[in-house]
Design a protein around this motif. Structure first.
Motif, short mmCIF file in Angstrom:
data_model
loop_
_atom_site.label_atom_id
_atom_site.label_comp_id
_atom_site.label_asym_id
_atom_site.label_seq_id
_atom_site.Cartn_x
_atom_site.Cartn_y
_atom_site.Cartn_z
N GLU A 17 0.73 -1.42 0.09
CA GLU A 17 0.04 -0.05 -0.01
C GLU A 17 0.73 1.27 0.13
N ASN A 18 2.14 1.19 -0.15
CA ASN A 18 2.95 2.41 -0.14
C ASN A 18 3.15 3.14 -1.67
N ALA A 19 2.52 4.32 -1.42
CA ALA A 19 2.42 5.02 -2.79
C ALA A 19 3.67 5.36 -3.34
N PHE A 20 4.81 5.46 -2.66
CA PHE A 20 6.08 5.88 -3.19
C PHE A 20 6.56 4.55 -3.91
N ALA A 21 6.33 3.36 -3.60
CA ALA A 21 6.61 2.09 -4.31
C ALA A 21 5.63 1.69 -5.18
N HIS A 22 4.39 2.06 -5.20
CA HIS A 22 3.34 1.74 -6.06
C HIS A 22 2.64 3.29 -6.53
N PRO A 23 3.09 3.87 -7.22
CA PRO A 23 2.42 5.29 -7.40
C PRO A 23 0.98 5.22 -7.89
N LEU A 24 0.54 4.10 -8.37
CA LEU A 24 -0.87 4.00 -8.64
C LEU A 24 -1.99 3.92 -7.38
N LYS A 25 -1.20 3.74 -6.34
CA LYS A 25 -1.93 3.39 -4.94
C LYS A 25 -2.00 5.25 -4.33
N ALA A 26 -1.25 6.28 -5.07
CA ALA A 26 -1.25 7.37 -4.53
C ALA A 26 -2.78 7.96 -4.65
N ALA A 27 -3.43 8.56 -3.67
CA ALA A 27 -4.98 9.28 -3.60
C ALA A 27 -4.90 10.57 -4.45
N ASP A 28 -4.18 11.26 -4.48
CA ASP A 28 -4.06 12.35 -5.26
C ASP A 28 -2.80 12.73 -5.79
N LEU A 29 -2.96 13.09 -7.12
CA LEU A 29 -1.84 13.29 -7.99
C LEU A 29 -1.69 14.76 -8.60
N SER A 30 -2.42 15.43 -7.96
CA SER A 30 -2.52 17.02 -8.20
C SER A 30 -1.07 17.57 -7.80
N GLY A 31 -0.64 18.58 -8.38
CA GLY A 31 0.50 19.29 -8.19
C GLY A 31 1.63 18.84 -8.55
N LEU A 32 1.86 17.80 -9.56
CA LEU A 32 3.06 17.11 -9.87
C LEU A 32 3.32 17.85 -11.25
N PRO A 33 4.58 17.88 -11.84
CA PRO A 33 5.06 18.57 -12.76
C PRO A 33 4.76 17.60 -14.19
N PRO A 34 4.76 18.46 -15.24
CA PRO A 34 4.16 17.97 -16.57
C PRO A 34 4.89 16.64 -17.07
N ALA A 35 4.35 15.87 -17.51
CA ALA A 35 4.99 14.48 -17.82
C ALA A 35 4.98 14.13 -19.33
N TYR A 36 5.85 13.29 -19.65
CA TYR A 36 5.68 12.44 -21.00
C TYR A 36 6.06 11.02 -20.53
N ILE A 37 4.99 10.47 -20.96
CA ILE A 37 4.55 9.03 -20.54
C ILE A 37 4.50 8.24 -21.90
N THR A 38 5.25 6.82 -22.09
CA THR A 38 5.13 6.14 -23.22
C THR A 38 5.35 4.86 -22.86
N SER A 39 4.40 3.86 -23.57
CA SER A 39 4.28 2.48 -23.20
C SER A 39 4.53 1.66 -24.39
N ALA A 40 4.68 0.34 -23.97
CA ALA A 40 4.64 -0.57 -25.38
C ALA A 40 3.35 -1.31 -25.34
N HIS A 41 2.76 -1.34 -26.44
CA HIS A 41 1.19 -1.93 -26.58
C HIS A 41 1.31 -3.36 -26.13
N PHE A 42 2.46 -4.21 -26.60
CA PHE A 42 2.73 -5.66 -26.25
C PHE A 42 3.61 -5.66 -24.88
#
Length: 305
Positions: A219-244
């Motif tokens: 349940e640690n959000a620093f280890a599992h960021p999707l567990k964070a309740a609030d993501l506001s105030g974070l800096p702009p992001a570039y996120i890329t994934s692989a479809h497969f």
């Protein structure tokens, strides 16, 4: 068994995967840790690339114990630096494993880049790697120069977690985050974790293995960021994934949540790519294009476009 829908069709990425398995077998996680690292080092060396002309490297030690490598390209157009955290499931990887990738990003972005050689599991479980990365992050911010934090795979996890901790501690100076096929704590049983459970290059079982080795609190959000309740105030992001990639939805869901929280996000799902496609940038057209978009995304966050 791998299904047709879990296999890309681009010849370049298929050839890349076949070449990878010559060095790093599909069942590598069943081998002893030292054997995994030997295989991984050989794999990385196989996909090494010439250094950009005029680029200089300097190795340093932070806090008396954490190795870092500083890249200074021939042309620099910004005082903002890039802090890069390598992938490898928290188990493999080093300054050398991602040396060519870091050099090419620094060269393309015309910015200084610093990479970190954090402690690896299972010898050092959570939060050793995270603490190392956060210590280097604070070291880089001491002189007041802005910073973009970036990472691939496990490094993307560490980068996202470090951003959350920096926000919690009101640490300023971070102007962007770059997450490259990151693992962010998805549930392992739905979405891409089910659809791409046996995708080439990384399986859902592999992801479970790496999480088990790291031993981070669930349940640690620093280890599992999707567990964070609030993501506001974070800096702009570039996120890329692989479809497969079983971790595809981690990236997509995190991007969606950042956008909902008011964060400026550029998200790309590379349609023919598999996990670790950065290494295929010189033999796959899709990876070449993905890497070009990545470098433009980094440059945009640096304010150099």
């Amino acid at each position: 068994m791998t299904t047709d829908r879990a296999i890309p069709t681009e010849p370049g990425i298929l050839a890349f995967h076949e070449r990878c398995e010559d060095f790093y077998p599909a069942d590598a996680v069943n081998a002893p840790i030292q054997q995994q690292r030997a295989w991984y080092d050989a794999l990385c060396a196989e996909f090494d690339a010439p250094s950009p002309e005029g680029l200089a490297r300097q190795d340093e030690i932070v806090g008396g114990r954490i190795p870092v490598r500083c890249y200074r390209p021939a042309a620099i157009v910004t005082q903002t630096r890039i802090f890069y955290i390598h992938g490898g499931g928290f188990v493999v990887g080093s300054l050398q494993s991602h040396d060519a990738i870091c050099a090419e990003i620094a060269h393309a972005a015309k910015a200084e880049l610093v990479s970190v050689d954090y402690r690896l599991a299972p010898e050092h479980v959570w939060p050793a790697a995270f603490d190392d990365c956060f210590e280097v992050l604070k070291w880089l911010l001491v002189d007041g120069r802005p910073l973009v934090i970036a990472g691939d795979s496990a490094g993307g996890n560490l980068a996202a977690g470090a951003m959350l901790k920096a926000r919690a501690e009101a640490i300023g100076g971070i102007v962007g985050q770059v997450l490259i096929y990151p693992g962010l704590g998805g549930d392992l049983v739905s979405g891409s974790y089910a659809e791409m459970a046996e995708a080439p290059g990384l399986s859902t079982a592999d992801v479970a293995y790496y999480r088990d080795v790291l031993k981070a609190p669930a349940e640690n959000a620093f280890a599992h960021p999707l567990k964070a309740a609030d993501l506001s105030g974070l800096p702009p992001a570039y996120i890329t994934s692989a479809h497969f990639d079983p971790m595809r939805d981690d990236a997509a869901h995190y991007a969606q949540r950042l956008i909902a929280a008011g964060v400026n996000v550029t998200y790309r799902d590379e349609p023919q790519m598999i996990h670790a496609w950065l290494r295929a940038r010189h033999m796959s057209e899709g990876a070449r294009q993905g890497f070009a978009h990545l470098c433009r995304g980094v440059s945009d966050l640096l304010g150099t476009l």
